[in-house]
Scaffold this active site. Sequence first.
Site, PDB file in Angstrom:
ATOM      1  N   GLU A  36      98.476 -36.208  60.706  1.00 45.93           N
ATOM      2  CA  GLU A  36      99.328 -36.888  61.667  1.00 45.93           C
ATOM      3  C   GLU A  36     100.697 -37.073  61.034  1.00 45.93           C
ATOM      4  O   GLU A  36     100.817 -37.036  59.806  1.00 45.93           O
ATOM      5  CB  GLU A  36      98.713 -38.229  62.082  1.00 45.93           C
ATOM      6  CG  GLU A  36      99.286 -38.810  63.344  1.00 45.93           C
ATOM      7  CD  GLU A  36      99.299 -37.817  64.495  1.00 45.93           C
ATOM      8  OE1 GLU A  36     100.363 -37.176  64.703  1.00 45.93           O
ATOM      9  OE2 GLU A  36      98.267 -37.659  65.166  1.00 45.93           O
ATOM     10  N   CYS A  69      95.659 -35.633  68.109  1.00 47.84           N
ATOM     11  CA  CYS A  69      95.246 -34.810  66.977  1.00 47.84           C
ATOM     12  C   CYS A  69      95.756 -33.403  67.240  1.00 47.84           C
ATOM     13  O   CYS A  69      95.341 -32.755  68.199  1.00 47.84           O
ATOM     14  CB  CYS A  69      93.729 -34.804  66.816  1.00 47.84           C
ATOM     15  SG  CYS A  69      93.151 -33.803  65.424  1.00 47.84           S
TER      16      CYS A  69
END
Length: 222
Positions: free
Chosen positions: A105, A2
């Site tokens: 992402e 992340c």
Amino acid sequence: MCGRMALTLPHDAMAQVFDAAPANDLPDVPNYNVCPTAQVATVTSDAGTRHLRAMRWGFVPHWYTGVTDRPLLINARAETIAEKPAFRAACRERRCLIPASGFYEWTRLEDGTKLPWYITRRDGAPLAFAGIWQDWVRDGAALTTCAIVTTGANAAMAPIHHRIPVVLEQEDWPLWLGEAGKGAARLMQAPGEDVLHFHRVSRAVNSNRASGPELIDPIDAD
């Protein structure tokens, strides 16, 4: 992993969701492009009393001589967190929740093009990432820093990226925060296949200087 997230929930709403007393120095919201080294909201527990407090996203082990002279530790791998010298004490003693409205992402094409996705909970609730934290003090400077725990992606997320943050369900918050005894290690796994929703967003978010709610708007995949 992340590496970027969004936080849009007002402070009072976050405090209510997590049953935590809010500090006065929480980062401004909404923020649709929270980047590493920024201040993020976290939830910690002191003998069952929860606090909503700000921390620097980017874990700094106590032996670092400066915040920029070593690798930036924004994530901690669940598979090795209990063994790594940088993380093992925090994993045992200093766990936190890191709230987010969603995270980004990227998939990478063969030509190097990076295509961003925005990931949220399918039920619309805030995400609660498993986190660890550390106080760092050196030469009169003091920081409280954190990292997000990640694990291998589930089947739904694997086509986008092979790593994923550990997303905790509300019933598991007390165990992760140390309020419900031992056994938090079992929580460090990928969320269920039906927990997360994701959609493509504009490549504008590839810039860490981008801002605004349009960053999370869905676009047609190209």
